[in-house]
Design a protein around this motif. Structure first.
Motif, PDB file in Angstrom:
ATOM      1  N   GLN A  34     120.012  -1.270 -68.890  1.00 41.04           N
ATOM      2  CA  GLN A  34     120.714  -2.178 -69.109  1.00 41.04           C
ATOM      3  C   GLN A  34     121.761  -1.515 -70.400  1.00 41.04           C
ATOM      4  O   GLN A  34     121.252  -0.853 -71.275  1.00 41.04           O
ATOM      5  N   LEU A  35     122.937  -1.846 -70.204  1.00 45.66           N
ATOM      6  CA  LEU A  35     123.557  -1.402 -71.292  1.00 45.66           C
ATOM      7  C   LEU A  35     124.299  -2.476 -72.175  1.00 45.66           C
ATOM      8  O   LEU A  35     124.798  -3.804 -71.601  1.00 45.66           O
ATOM      9  N   HIS A  36     123.993  -2.580 -73.573  1.00 46.56           N
ATOM     10  CA  HIS A  36     124.279  -3.537 -74.620  1.00 46.56           C
ATOM     11  C   HIS A  36     125.702  -3.290 -75.188  1.00 46.56           C
ATOM     12  O   HIS A  36     126.078  -2.282 -75.477  1.00 46.56           O
ATOM     13  N   LEU A  37     126.364  -4.309 -75.207  1.00 44.63           N
ATOM     14  CA  LEU A  37     127.787  -4.487 -75.755  1.00 44.63           C
ATOM     15  C   LEU A  37     127.810  -5.358 -77.158  1.00 44.63           C
ATOM     16  O   LEU A  37     126.774  -5.985 -77.394  1.00 44.63           O
ATOM     17  N   GLN A  38     128.761  -4.850 -77.807  1.00 44.50           N
ATOM     18  CA  GLN A  38     128.929  -5.849 -79.100  1.00 44.50           C
ATOM     19  C   GLN A  38     128.882  -7.105 -78.816  1.00 44.50           C
ATOM     20  O   GLN A  38     129.192  -7.587 -77.502  1.00 44.50           O
ATOM     21  N   HIS A  39     128.560  -7.887 -79.471  1.00 45.86           N
ATOM     22  CA  HIS A  39     128.714  -9.429 -79.565  1.00 45.86           C
ATOM     23  C   HIS A  39     127.595  -9.823 -78.485  1.00 45.86           C
ATOM     24  O   HIS A  39     127.518 -11.151 -77.805  1.00 45.86           O
ATOM     25  N   GLY A  40     126.644  -9.018 -78.234  1.00 48.93           N
ATOM     26  CA  GLY A  40     125.425  -9.463 -77.398  1.00 48.93           C
ATOM     27  C   GLY A  40     125.279  -9.515 -76.067  1.00 48.93           C
ATOM     28  O   GLY A  40     124.559  -9.826 -75.259  1.00 48.93           O
ATOM     29  N   ALA A  41     126.508  -9.073 -75.084  1.00 47.19           N
ATOM     30  CA  ALA A  41     126.876  -9.126 -73.866  1.00 47.19           C
ATOM     31  C   ALA A  41     125.761  -7.880 -73.376  1.00 47.19           C
ATOM     32  O   ALA A  41     125.774  -6.759 -74.214  1.00 47.19           O
TER      33      ALA A  41
END
Lengths: 106, 414
Positions: B94-101
């Protein structure tokens, strides 16, 4: 605006609407025409946007400048109607232009 | 690792390598989910014109974009702009993005690019002190490129010199500072450095070599002068820093993926994690013609690696690897570079620098390894082919302009 038809080496045809002022290379890239790599983005630095211009349009596409001439001199499978598509500017006069892409740009 | 059944591919980064990988994946028949995550607010665009025609105002913004927005829709490529990838969870893929996505992936392509090395001195945060890397950078710089203003450019690499040429052409008072004894010292030979120094000087650019910046001084929050190591001061209305770039490798490094001045990859662009690939400025790849690994900051490299990675994921044959090549436009000079000259033992010069049309060939142990060609496409193109075949060639022949480059290429013994 001009309709440009790109014919691939195996005969597949794709026609796109191209804007005046754009190059034949740019119109190809925007429309994902296979067979035109245009690695340098139109800086006349790479010779990977080589096309054969339909005979009927040879006198309408303008003439080669020195840089293009010598780039083409080293491209593969060059013919009398070879051009670098980044150096052909689209205008109304080119409506209906047909160019054929070579089998490979290298 | 066979990934040809991949159904979710995520590309972190939205530059040239990312755009190429996405296009090659679709052209190669990939029908699954495809998501591009880009930090900048803009769709993928060309960078070379930013320090050339675009900076000068000779090119519309629209022409910078590789593809119009509709192309991404038509090709079912989701582009998340203005979004930063913060973490790779390799175990969960999984790739985590800013703001929790969070984005799941079967294959992740890191095309995170590079960032300008920041000026390490006091005053670097003053207004009118710029980097030149993004469209937004140019939008900030361009309104200040006004005839008569004083620009001090820190660093005489290609970016610095290209910007100097544009600024001078626009009528600015241009000074270039370089710590090394000559311009382009890191990337080319003394003969080329001398040529470009002569050209810029003739156009009125002041080039100060062996000169270190101490710090920047400001007035009302904006830069007013560059102070040199010897204490002297150069008044400046704006500053442009071009002191090199750093690979954006932190995302990979933090996830335990092998990095060493770039994200390490094999020939197919695969990192030490078989589900993760890297392409473009951020990647350090095997340079097949040079027998070592390295990071190349070039359009050609970004395109080639984008294609290699797409092919590897699809299980398609590896595309042919071309000789590394680069170009630079300064004034009416077109410099075309093929190969990597590091480690040359012999230079052969062909043509006359005085006529602004010449080439420097670099050889090691009799083998051609690189060329710098100024306004000389035949020298560039013939060399590109000869470097690929490992051609051995006498320097005297390369210098002999009575023999055409075509003849030389034919005679060169592989």
């Amino acid at each position: 605006m001009a309709k440009i038809t790109y014919v691939s080496h195996d005969g597949t045809e794709r026609t796109v609407e191209a804007k005046n002022g754009e190059s034949v290379m740019e119109a190809a890239i925007k429309n994902s025409i296979p067979g035109i790599d245009a690695d340098c983005g139109g800086a006349c630095a790479c010779a990977t946007c080589h096309v054969y211009v339909d005979d009927a349009f040879m006198d309408k596409v303008g003439t080669q400048e020195e840089m293009e001439k010598s780039m083409l001199d080293f491209a593969e499978n060059v013919k009398a109607n070879s051009r670098l598509s980044c150096q052909i500017k689209i205008s109304d006069a080119l409506d209906g232009l047909r160019v054929t892409t070579p089998e490979s740009q290298h | 690792m066979d990934l040809s059944g991949a159904e979710k591919i995520v590309i972190a980064g939205a530059g040239q390598a990312a755009a190429q990988a996405a296009q090659s994946l679709r052209q190669g028949g990939y029908a699954g989910e495809l998501i591009i995550v880009g930090e900048e607010p803009a769709l993928p665009y060309q960078r070379p014109p930013l320090s050339k025609a675009y900076m000068k105002g000779e090119m519309d913004e629209e022409r910078l974009y590789f593809k119009p927005a509709a192309w991404y829709q038509d090709n079912k490529i989701e582009v998340l702009l203005g979004t930063t990838a913060t973490r790779i969870d390799r175990a969960a893929r999984q790739l985590h993005l800013q703001h929790g996505a969070v984005l799941d992936y079967d294959a992740l392509i890191l095309a995170t690019g590079s960032r300008p090395r920041a000026l390490p001195c006091k005053g670097a945060d003053l207004a009118n002190v710029h980097d030149l890397r993004t469209l937004a950078d140019v939008e900030r710089i361009r309104p200040q490129m006004v005839s008569g203003r004083r620009i001090v450019i820190i660093g005489a690499g290609y970016i610095g010199l290209e910007a100097a040429a544009v600024a001078r052409t626009m009528g600015l008072d241009v000074t270039v500072l370089e710590m090394a004894p000559r311009v382009l010292a890191r990337v080319t030979s003394p003969v080329m450095s001398e040529f470009f120094t002569t050209e810029h000087t003739a156009k009125g650019v002041k080039i100060l070599t062996n000169t270190a910046l101490s710090h920047l001084e400001g007035q009302d929050g904006a830069v007013s002068a560059a102070v040199l190591a010897d204490g002297s001061s150069l008044p400046a209305d704006l500053i442009l820093a071009g002191i090199g770039i750093l690979p954006n490798e932190e995302l990979a490094k933090d996830a335990g993926i092998a990095c060493s001045n770039g994200i390490l990859t094999d020939r197919d662009g695969r990192t030490s994690d078989p589900h993760v690939f890297a392409a473009g400025d951020c990647a350090s790849r095997p340079l097949v013609h040079y027998g070592r690994a390295g990071r190349l900051e070039s359009v050609h490299n970004a395109i080639e690696q984008g294609k290699l990675v797409a092919a590897a994921i699809l299980g398609a044959p590896r595309p042919a690897e071309d000789c590394p090549w680069f170009w630079s436009d300064q004034y009416d000079l077109k410099l075309q570079i093929a190969g990597l000259s590091t480690g040359y033992d012999t230079i052969a010069l062909r043509g006359d620098p005085g006529e602004r049309k010449f080439a420097a060939f670099y050889l090691r142990n009799g083998t051609l390894i690189a060329v710098d060609a100024v306004n000389s496409p035949p020298e560039f193109l013939a060399s590109k082919k000869m470097i690929m075949t490992g051609a051995r060639i006498a320097p005297e022949m390369l210098s002999d302009t009575s023999i055409s480059m075509k003849e030389i290429a034919a005679k060169a013994a592989a």
